[in-house]
Scaffold this motif. Structure first.
Motif, short mmCIF file in Angstrom:
data_model
loop_
_atom_site.label_atom_id
_atom_site.label_comp_id
_atom_site.label_asym_id
_atom_site.label_seq_id
_atom_site.Cartn_x
_atom_site.Cartn_y
_atom_site.Cartn_z
N PRO A 63 0.79 -1.23 0.00
CA PRO A 63 0.00 0.00 0.00
C PRO A 63 0.83 1.28 0.00
CG PRO A 63 -0.91 -1.59 1.55
CD PRO A 63 0.40 -2.15 1.07
N VAL A 64 2.06 1.22 0.54
CA VAL A 64 2.89 2.42 0.61
C VAL A 64 3.68 2.63 -0.67
CG1 VAL A 64 4.80 3.54 1.81
CG2 VAL A 64 3.07 2.30 3.12
N VAL A 65 4.31 1.56 -1.17
CA VAL A 65 5.26 1.68 -2.28
C VAL A 65 4.59 1.54 -3.64
CG1 VAL A 65 7.36 0.70 -3.30
CG2 VAL A 65 7.13 0.83 -0.82
N ALA A 66 3.63 0.64 -3.76
CA ALA A 66 3.04 0.33 -5.07
C ALA A 66 2.44 1.54 -5.78
CB ALA A 66 1.99 -0.77 -4.91
N PRO A 67 1.68 2.42 -5.09
CA PRO A 67 1.10 3.55 -5.82
C PRO A 67 2.15 4.47 -6.43
CG PRO A 67 0.03 3.26 -3.70
CD PRO A 67 1.22 2.36 -3.70
N VAL A 68 3.26 4.68 -5.72
CA VAL A 68 4.32 5.55 -6.25
C VAL A 68 4.98 4.91 -7.46
CG1 VAL A 68 6.51 6.68 -5.73
CG2 VAL A 68 4.73 6.54 -3.97
N LEU A 69 5.29 3.62 -7.36
CA LEU A 69 5.95 2.93 -8.48
C LEU A 69 5.04 2.84 -9.70
CD1 LEU A 69 7.71 0.04 -6.53
CD2 LEU A 69 8.71 2.18 -7.32
N ALA A 70 3.74 2.72 -9.47
CA ALA A 70 2.81 2.61 -10.59
C ALA A 70 2.69 3.91 -11.38
CB ALA A 70 1.43 2.19 -10.08
N ILE A 189 1.06 12.15 -5.30
CA ILE A 189 0.76 11.90 -3.89
C ILE A 189 -0.63 11.30 -3.69
CG2 ILE A 189 0.39 13.02 -1.65
CD1 ILE A 189 2.54 15.05 -2.48
N ALA A 190 -1.60 11.74 -4.49
CA ALA A 190 -3.00 11.36 -4.28
C ALA A 190 -3.25 9.85 -4.25
CB ALA A 190 -3.88 12.02 -5.33
N PRO A 191 -2.71 9.06 -5.20
CA PRO A 191 -2.98 7.61 -5.16
C PRO A 191 -2.46 6.94 -3.89
CG PRO A 191 -2.16 8.26 -7.31
CD PRO A 191 -1.97 9.43 -6.42
N THR A 192 -1.32 7.41 -3.38
CA THR A 192 -0.78 6.82 -2.15
C THR A 192 -1.73 7.08 -0.98
OG1 THR A 192 1.49 7.16 -2.93
CG2 THR A 192 1.18 6.77 -0.58
N GLY A 193 -2.27 8.29 -0.90
CA GLY A 193 -3.21 8.60 0.17
C GLY A 193 -4.45 7.74 0.10
N ILE A 194 -4.97 7.54 -1.11
CA ILE A 194 -6.16 6.70 -1.27
C ILE A 194 -5.84 5.25 -0.94
CG2 ILE A 194 -7.81 5.81 -2.97
CD1 ILE A 194 -7.66 8.56 -4.33
#
Length: 260
Positions: A63-70, A189-194
Motif C-alpha cells: 500500500p505504501v510503495v506500489a502507488p508511487v511505483l505505478a 501523492i493522491a494515489p498513495t493517500g487513497i
C-alpha cells in the motif's frame, strides 16, 4: 492509434519503467526473506507462496510503495503535455478526444504492468526456489479466501492480476488529479493517500464496529484481499475509475475552453 502506439513505445523503452519493476521485485524478495529467511527449509510451516502472500498481502509494503511505483513511469505524461503545450501539437494531428482516450489506455497499461510484472517475477523466483505446497495458515478471510484454501498458487496469481488493476487505477488517479490541480506532484501523492486509506482504517482503528462500517462505505483501491470482499472490491474499482474519468473529462473541457 498513433498516440497509443507512440505511448507504448515510450513506456516499454523507458528505464524508469524497468527500474520500478525491479524495485517491486527487490522489495518483495526482501519482505519475503524477512518472514522466511531460508526458503529451502521445509521444517517450517511457511513456504515460498505463503511468504509471497505475506509480503504483498499482509505487510505495509504494497500500500505504501506500489502507488508511487505505478505512477512514476508514465502517469504524469498527460499534465506534462498540457504544461509544455505539446498537447496542442498532438491535437493538430488528431482530435483531443482521441488523444485523451488513447492516453488513458496507455497510462492504465503503464501503471498496471509495473505491478503485474513485479509481482509475477517475484512469484516466479520464490516458486522456483520452493515449489512445494505450504500450510494454508496466512489468509483467514476476505475476498477470494475460498480460492486460497483450494490453491495458493491460484490465489497468488489472482493477487497479481488485482495488482495490475490497482496499478492501472493508481496511474489514472495520478493523471486525473494532476490535470485538475495542474500540478503533477499532487497527482503523484493522491494515489498513495487513497491506497493507505483502507489500510490505516483496518490496522489502526480501535473500534471494530466503526472500522467495519468505514471499510464498507469508503471506496478504496486495495492490494490486500483480506481488507475487502469480492463485491466491495468490484464496487470500489468502478467508483474510483468513474471519479478519475470524470476528472479527466473536466480537464478535457478546460482544455477546450482554454483554461489549461
Amino acid at each position: 492509434m498513433g498516440v497509443l502506439r507512440t505511448d507504448l513505445k515510450r513506456i516499454f523503452t523507458s528505464w524508469v519503467f524497468y527500474l520500478s519493476v525491479a524495485i517491486v521485485v527487490i522489495g518483495g524478495i526482501i519482505q519475503c526473506l524477512l518472514i522466511y529467511p531460508d526458503p529451502a527449509d521445509h521444517s517450517s510451516t511457511y513456504g515460498a507462496l505463503n511468504c509471497f502472500l505475506a509480503a504483498f498481502c499482509l505487510s505495509g509494503y504494497g500500500p505504501v510503495v506500489a502507488p508511487v511505483l505505478a505512477v512514476l513511469p508514465f502517469a504524469t505524461a498527460y499534465i506534462d503535455d498540457i504544461q509544455t503545450g505539446y498537447v496542442k501539437y498532438i491535437a493538430a494531428r488528431t482530435t483531443r478526444k482521441t488523444y485523451i482516450i488513447e492516453r488513458v489506455i496507455s497510462t492504465g497499461i503503464s501503471g498496471g504492468m509495473v505491478l503485474l510484472l513485479g509481482y509475477l517475477l517475484t512469484l516466479a523466483i520464490f516458486t522456483a526456489i520452493d515449489p512445494q505446497p505450504s500450510a494454508r495458515t496466512m489468509i483467514l478471510g476476505g475476498a477470494f479466501v475460498n480460492i486460497y484454501h483450494r490453491s495458493m498458487l491460484q490465489y497468488a496469481l489472482l493477487t497479481s492480476i488485482n495488482a495490475f488493476a490497482s496499478g492501472s487505477i493508481y496511474a489514472l488517479l495520478c493523471m486525473a488529479f494532476s490535470a485538475v490541480a495542474n500540478n503533477k506532484y499532487i497527482g503523484i501523492i493522491a494515489p498513495t493517500g487513497i491506497s493507505l486509506c483502507s489500510s490505516l482504517i483496518a490496522w489502526a482503528m480501535p473500534f471494530a464496529s466503526v472500522k467495519n462500517a468505514l471499510l464498507s462505505i469508503l471506496p478504496s483501491v486495495t492490494l490486500i484481499f483480506e481488507l475487502t470482499t469480492e463485491s466491495r472490491l468490484i464496487r470500489d474499482y468502478i467508483l474510483i475509475f468513474t471519479c478519475a474519468a470524470i476528472m479527466i473529462v473536466i480537464s478535457y473541457r478546460w482544455q477546450k475552453n482554454g483554461r489549461l
